[in-house]
Design an enzyme around this catalytic site. Sequence first.
Site, PDB file in Angstrom:
ATOM      1  N   LEU A  47      -7.189   8.269   1.474  1.00 41.96           N
ATOM      2  CA  LEU A  47      -6.087   8.675   2.348  1.00 41.96           C
ATOM      3  C   LEU A  47      -4.736   8.625   1.648  1.00 41.96           C
ATOM      4  O   LEU A  47      -3.744   9.110   2.159  1.00 41.96           O
ATOM      5  CB  LEU A  47      -6.042   7.782   3.597  1.00 41.96           C
ATOM      6  N   GLY A  59      -5.349   2.411   4.532  1.00 41.14           N
ATOM      7  CA  GLY A  59      -5.110   2.198   3.108  1.00 41.14           C
ATOM      8  C   GLY A  59      -6.226   2.632   2.189  1.00 41.14           C
ATOM      9  O   GLY A  59      -6.182   2.392   0.993  1.00 41.14           O
ATOM     10  N   GLN A  60      -7.226   3.303   2.741  1.00 37.92           N
ATOM     11  CA  GLN A  60      -8.313   3.698   1.843  1.00 37.92           C
ATOM     12  C   GLN A  60      -7.795   4.672   0.805  1.00 37.92           C
ATOM     13  O   GLN A  60      -6.964   5.513   1.102  1.00 37.92           O
ATOM     14  CB  GLN A  60      -9.440   4.360   2.635  1.00 37.92           C
ATOM     15  N   SER A  61      -8.339   4.584  -0.391  1.00 34.88           N
ATOM     16  CA  SER A  61      -7.795   5.398  -1.486  1.00 34.88           C
ATOM     17  C   SER A  61      -7.899   6.890  -1.182  1.00 34.88           C
ATOM     18  O   SER A  61      -7.075   7.680  -1.631  1.00 34.88           O
ATOM     19  CB  SER A  61      -8.493   5.060  -2.792  1.00 34.88           C
TER      20      SER A  61
END
Length: 176
Positions: A67, A63-65
Amino acid sequence: KLKDREVRCLVLGLDNSGKSTVVDWALSTHKNKPRQPVTPTVGFQIHTLPYQGHNIQIWDIGGQSTLRPYWDNYFDKTDVLLWIIDIAAAARVGESVSELEVILQNRDRLGYSCRIIVLLNKKDLVNKPTEAIDAMKRRLDEILKLENIPIEIKATDALSGDGLEELLPSIIGHNK
Ligand code: GDP
């Protein structure tokens, strides 16, 4: 034939919402894998979980921004979108709801038969969980009514597994 009963479940949400913890719960509960200390998701992982004659494929893509632009690549052929919101992170709930809204507005990408399950996770960290959960449900209802999308919402504590009991039946569509 298990292949005919493959259910592809895409797990998404902001970083730190509890995606890996939920996946780990499912694997440890239903595959007898020992629970492992969870590290934040980097990249993506695919797990297969045989369940009641179905083969659940769990896509945990992080969920990292950084990605987020890649999420789109996974929507094709997704049967169930499992969207996880950390309801204890008040400052980020709005961001999470907006991200979900964007995905739902591009419904043609996701496919119209894709079911959506939203987890209001970390309910154990909220002061007044009932109120917070009801408020979130109303908020999601408003968005989803506009889009005319059926959705299932569950309040969960992924660490203890509380609220997750019916998750796998929901994923394979046997919830009612
Ligand atoms: P991800 O980045 O979405 O994969 O999030 P993680 O699964 O790595 O979880 C982030 C942190 O929140 C970890 O320290 C988890 O132990 C914790 N966590 C996840 N779910 C819950 C929950 O329901 N309650 C509490 N108290 N902590 C949780």
